[in-house]
Design an enzyme around this catalytic site. Structure first.
Site, PDB file in Angstrom:
ATOM      1  N   ARG A 131       0.795  -1.223   0.000  1.00  0.00           N
ATOM      2  CA  ARG A 131       0.000   0.000   0.000  1.00  0.00           C
ATOM      3  C   ARG A 131       0.837   1.287   0.000  1.00  0.00           C
ATOM      4  O   ARG A 131       0.824   2.059   0.959  1.00  0.00           O
ATOM      5  CB  ARG A 131      -0.981  -0.003   1.187  1.00  0.00           C
ATOM      6  N   VAL A 133       2.155   5.191  -1.340  1.00  0.00           N
ATOM      7  CA  VAL A 133       1.415   6.447  -1.524  1.00  0.00           C
ATOM      8  C   VAL A 133       1.911   7.200  -2.763  1.00  0.00           C
ATOM      9  O   VAL A 133       1.707   8.396  -2.890  1.00  0.00           O
ATOM     10  CB  VAL A 133       1.497   7.366  -0.275  1.00  0.00           C
ATOM     11  N   LEU A 135       0.874   7.358  -5.782  1.00  0.00           N
ATOM     12  CA  LEU A 135      -0.139   8.014  -6.623  1.00  0.00           C
ATOM     13  C   LEU A 135      -0.590   9.347  -6.020  1.00  0.00           C
ATOM     14  O   LEU A 135      -0.862  10.307  -6.741  1.00  0.00           O
ATOM     15  CB  LEU A 135      -1.359   7.101  -6.818  1.00  0.00           C
ATOM     16  N   ILE A 339      -6.499  -6.638  -6.316  1.00  0.00           N
ATOM     17  CA  ILE A 339      -6.261  -5.282  -5.787  1.00  0.00           C
ATOM     18  C   ILE A 339      -5.092  -5.254  -4.799  1.00  0.00           C
ATOM     19  O   ILE A 339      -4.211  -4.406  -4.902  1.00  0.00           O
ATOM     20  CB  ILE A 339      -7.522  -4.725  -5.077  1.00  0.00           C
ATOM     21  N   ARG A 409     -13.196  -2.033  14.034  1.00  0.00           N
ATOM     22  CA  ARG A 409     -12.821  -0.926  13.158  1.00  0.00           C
ATOM     23  C   ARG A 409     -13.897  -0.692  12.094  1.00  0.00           C
ATOM     24  O   ARG A 409     -14.054   0.429  11.610  1.00  0.00           O
ATOM     25  CB  ARG A 409     -11.487  -1.216  12.451  1.00  0.00           C
TER      26      ARG A 409
HETATM   27  C1  UD1 Z   1      -9.904   1.900  -0.009  1.00  0.00           C
HETATM   28  C2  UD1 Z   1     -10.776   1.324   1.079  1.00  0.00           C
HETATM   29  C3  UD1 Z   1     -10.450  -0.134   1.307  1.00  0.00           C
HETATM   30  C4  UD1 Z   1     -10.567  -0.893  -0.010  1.00  0.00           C
HETATM   31  C5  UD1 Z   1      -9.738  -0.233  -1.104  1.00  0.00           C
HETATM   32  C6  UD1 Z   1      -9.934  -0.858  -2.472  1.00  0.00           C
HETATM   33  C7  UD1 Z   1     -11.231   3.181   2.546  1.00  0.00           C
HETATM   34  C8  UD1 Z   1     -11.029   3.814   3.875  1.00  0.00           C
HETATM   35  N1  UD1 Z   1     -10.549   2.074   2.306  1.00  0.00           N
HETATM   36  O1  UD1 Z   1      -8.561   1.781   0.436  1.00  0.00           O
HETATM   37  O2  UD1 Z   1     -11.383  -0.646   2.260  1.00  0.00           O
HETATM   38  O3  UD1 Z   1     -10.081  -2.211   0.186  1.00  0.00           O
HETATM   39  O4  UD1 Z   1     -10.105   1.163  -1.206  1.00  0.00           O
HETATM   40  O5  UD1 Z   1     -11.277  -0.850  -2.822  1.00  0.00           O
HETATM   41  O6  UD1 Z   1     -11.987   3.664   1.742  1.00  0.00           O
HETATM   42  N2  UD1 Z   1      -1.912   2.029  -4.525  1.00  0.00           N
HETATM   43  C9  UD1 Z   1      -0.666   2.345  -4.995  1.00  0.00           C
HETATM   44  N3  UD1 Z   1      -0.203   3.605  -4.799  1.00  0.00           N
HETATM   45  C10 UD1 Z   1      -0.929   4.567  -4.155  1.00  0.00           C
HETATM   46  C11 UD1 Z   1      -2.222   4.245  -3.693  1.00  0.00           C
HETATM   47  C12 UD1 Z   1      -2.688   2.957  -3.909  1.00  0.00           C
HETATM   48  O7  UD1 Z   1       0.025   1.502  -5.580  1.00  0.00           O
HETATM   49  O8  UD1 Z   1      -0.428   5.694  -4.008  1.00  0.00           O
HETATM   50  C13 UD1 Z   1      -2.424   0.660  -4.737  1.00  0.00           C
HETATM   51  C14 UD1 Z   1      -2.715  -0.076  -3.431  1.00  0.00           C
HETATM   52  O9  UD1 Z   1      -1.544  -0.642  -2.870  1.00  0.00           O
HETATM   53  C15 UD1 Z   1      -3.692  -1.126  -3.899  1.00  0.00           C
HETATM   54  C16 UD1 Z   1      -4.488  -0.384  -5.000  1.00  0.00           C
HETATM   55  O10 UD1 Z   1      -3.672   0.729  -5.380  1.00  0.00           O
HETATM   56  O11 UD1 Z   1      -3.006  -2.204  -4.468  1.00  0.00           O
HETATM   57  C17 UD1 Z   1      -5.840   0.122  -4.584  1.00  0.00           C
HETATM   58  O12 UD1 Z   1      -5.706   0.847  -3.368  1.00  0.00           O
HETATM   59  P1  UD1 Z   1      -6.663   2.057  -3.002  1.00  0.00           P
HETATM   60  O13 UD1 Z   1      -7.841   2.049  -3.895  1.00  0.00           O
HETATM   61  O14 UD1 Z   1      -5.846   3.285  -2.910  1.00  0.00           O
HETATM   62  O15 UD1 Z   1      -7.112   1.625  -1.536  1.00  0.00           O
HETATM   63  P2  UD1 Z   1      -7.427   2.595  -0.324  1.00  0.00           P
HETATM   64  O16 UD1 Z   1      -7.951   3.876  -0.795  1.00  0.00           O
HETATM   65  O17 UD1 Z   1      -6.265   2.592   0.618  1.00  0.00           O
END
Ligand code: UD1
Length: 430
Positions: A131, A133, A135, A339, A409
């Site tokens: 996970r 950041v 993006l 995901i 949570r």
């Molecule tokens: C949100 C939800 C979570 C859900 C997820 C996917 C909330 C509080 N949480 O999490 O419950 O499981 O969406 O539907 O709403 N990624 C990157 N770089 C980034 C950001 C994301 O590579 O900067 C990747 C993540 O590692 C993951 C994918 O993108 O593999 C999707 O993540 P993301 O949609 O950002 O999840 P969250 O917003 O953290």
């Protein structure tokens, strides 16, 4: 530490009120940082993550008042909460607070947009993958922010005169990064166009609330969101949309145990793909005046293959629960997680109950068994923990789920909601 004790074997019959969505409430609460006026949110669920975010927002100067209101004879606790941030008193979100919940990182968008600077710790959250950041950083840089990472913190500053609208296409769909870029762009100079944006209902809910606050956002719910920057935002009153993950979880619980349950105050349109998979597994699902009716009588559970995907695909947040359901299917099913790369921690715990699951890369093969047997199991993350509850409801004998703080949570009054429908579920405090 609390544990949940389940004695399996009972069908579920009755009514389950569905709470407001955690994943909508969190970004909506964070949006209160964008205005010095009061943002009032209705239908806010009472969850550990919400309480944690209240502490974080308080640290930035948000004044918060809660009007608790019992609804439906005490079955649900929909709260109305007023958030007022006259001044941002601190633009730092410290590690001690942010490490407890990943979504708190999202304050970076509003802090940067309103104050021109933010210092936010890199996040923690559920251990379901790396996970990163990247993006968020790339997107905020596209809006002309200057970003440095130093000592575990992201230091962001806006140019003199504020963020500048831009065109940015996400290389990968991210719910959180879409929330943050959308919030940041509301107060930027000029127009921002976000491509490959997340289409999740919670993104639409945030956009609608921001528009009620005076933002100019169009295209929410599609892959291209356009945000015309405005000078300032005002307050608003907004109702948090129903929790589609909670809805799907209870629908799967009924499919697992058999029975007849009305899921109240929710909306089928929020989770079409998941409901279709539950139907194919053998449950009848129909729309009622107040929500959704789920029925499974007689026939057993059929195997169904699923692949998780961004909305409108099958939600990753229901993957573990669906695997719980498939453990007792009459045949073999496959579940592919696209995901998060480490979201199969429930597999070994389900195996403790007698499930037959093997992993190959990102795909789990589940060979349905005719019976599960209760055992002590451990919750490993928020959604994984509730898959153990679903399996425990159908297992013979006692299942004891430890580390239930994960459940707290994201699931409001889980044991109460299930008990009212005839399940044997109780919280045990040591
Ligand atoms: C949100 C939800 C979570 C859900 C997820 C996917 C909330 C509080 N949480 O999490 O419950 O499981 O969406 O539907 O709403 N990624 C990157 N770089 C980034 C950001 C994301 O590579 O900067 C990747 C993540 O590692 C993951 C994918 O993108 O593999 C999707 O993540 P993301 O949609 O950002 O999840 P969250 O917003 O953290």
């Amino acid at each position: 530490m609390d544990r949940i004790r389940i004695v399996g074997g009972n069908q579920l019959n009755g009514v389950i009120p569905i709470s407001g969505a955690k994943n909508a409430a969190l970004p909506l609460m964070i949006a209160s940082l964008l205005t010095d006026d009061t943002l009032t949110l209705e239908n806010v669920p009472h969850l550990a993550d919400v309480e944690q975010l209240i502490r974080i927002l308080g640290n930035h100067g948000v004044d918060i008042s809660v009007n608790g209101r019992r609804e439906r004879q005490g079955e649900s606790y929909a709260r109305t909460i007023h958030f007022t941030c006259r001044n941002i008193v601190d633009t730092t979100a410290p590690y001690e607070l942010v490490s407890k919940m990943r979504a708190s990182f999202w304050v970076i968008g509003p802090l940067l947009a309103r104050e021109g600077k933010a210092r936010v710790s890199l996040p923690g959250g559920c251990a379901i993958g790396t996970r990163p950041v990247d993006l968020f950083i790339e997107g905020l840089q596209a809006l002309s922010a200057n970003i440095e990472i130093d000592g575990g913190y992201v230091n962001a500053t806006a140019p003199e005169g504020g963020l500048v609208g831009a065109r940015y296409t996400f290389p990968k769909v991210s719910v959180g990064a879409t929330h943050v870029l959308m919030m940041a762009a509301t107060l930027a100079n000029g127009t921002t166009v976000l491509g490959n944006a997340a289409r999740e209902p919670e993104v639409v809910d945030l956009a609608n609330c921001l528009n009620a606050m005076g933002a100019k956002i169009t295209g929410q719910g599609t892959a291209t969101i356009t945000i015309e920057g405005v000078r300032s935002l005002s307050g608003a009153r907004h109702r948090v949309l129903p929790d589609r993950i909670e809805t799907g979880t209870y629908a799967m619980a009924v499919a697992m145990t058999g029975g007849d349950v009305i899921l109240e105050d929710t909306d089928m349109a929020l989770l079409d793909t998941a409901l279709e998979a539950i139907r194919r597994a053998g449950a009848e699902i129909t729309e009622t005046n107040s929500g959704i009716r789920v029925v499974r009588n007689g026939a057993g559970i059929k195997p169904v293959d699923i692949v998780t995907d961004p909305f409108p695909g099958f939600p990753t947040d229901l993957q573990a629960q669906f695997m719980g359901l498939m453990t007792m299917a009459k045949g073999t099913s496959h579940i592919t997680e696209t995901i998060f790369e480490n979201r199969f921690m429930h597999v070994q715990e389900l195996a403790r109950l007698g499930a037959k699951i093997s992993l190959s890369g990102q795909t789990a093969k589940i060979e349905g068994v005719s019976r599960l047997k209760g055992a002590p199991v451990m919750a490993t993350d928020l959604r994984a923990s509730v898959s153990l509850v679903i399996a425990g409801l159908a297992a013979e004998g006692e299942t004891m789920v430890s580390r239930v703080y994960h459940l707290d949570r994201g699931f409001e009054r889980l044991e109460e909601k299930l008990t009212r429908c005839g399940a044997h579920v109780e919280r045990v405090s040591d």
